[in-house]
Design a protein around this motif. Structure first.
Motif, PDB file in Angstrom:
ATOM      1  N   TRP A 251       1.031  -1.462   0.184  1.00 14.95           N
ATOM      2  CA  TRP A 251      -0.213   0.190  -0.269  1.00 14.95           C
ATOM      3  C   TRP A 251       0.951   1.424  -0.069  1.00 14.95           C
ATOM      4  O   TRP A 251       1.389   1.556   1.112  1.00 14.95           O
ATOM      5  N   GLY A 252       1.065   1.474  -1.409  1.00 17.95           N
ATOM      6  CA  GLY A 252       2.178   2.821  -0.978  1.00 17.95           C
ATOM      7  C   GLY A 252       3.047   2.746  -0.693  1.00 17.95           C
ATOM      8  O   GLY A 252       3.912   1.494  -1.362  1.00 17.95           O
ATOM      9  N   ALA A 253       3.947   2.985   0.298  1.00 14.98           N
ATOM     10  CA  ALA A 253       5.337   2.700   0.451  1.00 14.98           C
ATOM     11  C   ALA A 253       5.558   1.775   2.453  1.00 14.98           C
ATOM     12  O   ALA A 253       6.243   1.368   2.398  1.00 14.98           O
ATOM     13  N   THR A 254       4.278   1.500   2.235  1.00 17.08           N
ATOM     14  CA  THR A 254       3.800   0.673   3.300  1.00 17.08           C
ATOM     15  C   THR A 254       3.786  -0.878   2.938  1.00 17.08           C
ATOM     16  O   THR A 254       2.901  -1.015   2.496  1.00 17.08           O
ATOM     17  N   CYS A 255       4.010  -1.588   3.438  1.00 14.27           N
ATOM     18  CA  CYS A 255       3.762  -3.507   3.097  1.00 14.27           C
ATOM     19  C   CYS A 255       3.502  -4.397   4.479  1.00 14.27           C
ATOM     20  O   CYS A 255       4.612  -4.539   4.603  1.00 14.27           O
ATOM     21  N   GLU A 256       2.729  -5.254   3.595  1.00 15.67           N
ATOM     22  CA  GLU A 256       2.786  -6.063   4.625  1.00 15.67           C
ATOM     23  C   GLU A 256       3.317  -7.239   4.374  1.00 15.67           C
ATOM     24  O   GLU A 256       2.915  -7.555   3.402  1.00 15.67           O
ATOM     25  N   LEU A 257       4.065  -7.983   5.610  1.00 15.20           N
ATOM     26  CA  LEU A 257       4.352  -9.277   4.832  1.00 15.20           C
ATOM     27  C   LEU A 257       3.498 -10.311   5.102  1.00 15.20           C
ATOM     28  O   LEU A 257       2.904 -10.315   6.677  1.00 15.20           O
ATOM     29  N   ALA A 258       2.511 -11.257   4.474  1.00 15.30           N
ATOM     30  CA  ALA A 258       1.842 -12.223   5.058  1.00 15.30           C
ATOM     31  C   ALA A 258       1.810 -13.748   3.722  1.00 15.30           C
ATOM     32  O   ALA A 258       2.338 -14.208   3.084  1.00 15.30           O
ATOM     33  N   GLY A 259       1.354 -14.702   4.781  1.00 17.85           N
ATOM     34  CA  GLY A 259       1.271 -16.127   4.252  1.00 17.85           C
ATOM     35  C   GLY A 259       2.337 -16.637   3.799  1.00 17.85           C
ATOM     36  O   GLY A 259       1.991 -17.951   3.125  1.00 17.85           O
ATOM     37  N   VAL A 260       2.483 -16.411   4.886  1.00 22.53           N
ATOM     38  CA  VAL A 260       4.383 -17.100   4.406  1.00 22.53           C
ATOM     39  C   VAL A 260       4.120 -18.344   5.521  1.00 22.53           C
ATOM     40  O   VAL A 260       3.540 -18.459   6.639  1.00 22.53           O
ATOM     41  N   GLY A 261       4.824 -19.217   4.539  1.00 20.92           N
ATOM     42  CA  GLY A 261       4.303 -20.644   5.579  1.00 20.92           C
ATOM     43  C   GLY A 261       5.678 -21.848   3.870  1.00 20.92           C
ATOM     44  O   GLY A 261       6.459 -21.985   3.769  1.00 20.92           O
ATOM     45  N   THR A 262       5.626 -23.234   4.747  1.00 20.21           N
ATOM     46  CA  THR A 262       7.202 -23.958   4.174  1.00 20.21           C
ATOM     47  C   THR A 262       6.095 -25.451   4.940  1.00 20.21           C
ATOM     48  O   THR A 262       5.458 -25.558   5.125  1.00 20.21           O
TER      49      THR A 262
END
Length: 88
Positions: free
Chosen positions: A13-24
């Protein structure tokens, strides 16, 4: 071995970002897959001019992984969940 070992996504979202859904995948756990994948996604966000990335770890183990690559606790979020009230 050429097989997918993990997955992750970013929600910019513009210069902001969410890291999500990381899985192994189970057979690749505890080999640094989540940390490596997350690091690549973080680096890419900042290389593109981002200035903030955030996440909400789902477990203490996930939190520890993110802290290893540089994430730090910056606050507390409160969530309201409406529950059905059972009367006796």
């Amino acid at each position: 071995d050429g097989e997918d070992a993990g997955v992750g996504s970013v929600l910019p979202w513009g210069a902001t970002c969410e890291l999500a859904g990381v899985g192994t995948v189970p057979e690749a756990r505890r080999r640094g897959v989540a940390a490596t994948l997350s690091s690549v996604l973080v680096r890419d966000h900042f290389a593109r001019g981002g200035d903030l990335m955030w996440l909400t770890p789902g477990t203490d183990e996930a939190r520890a992984t993110y802290e290893v690559i540089g994430f730090r606790v910056a606050g507390v979020a409160y969530h309201y969940v409406e529950r059905e009230v059972h009367q006796t």
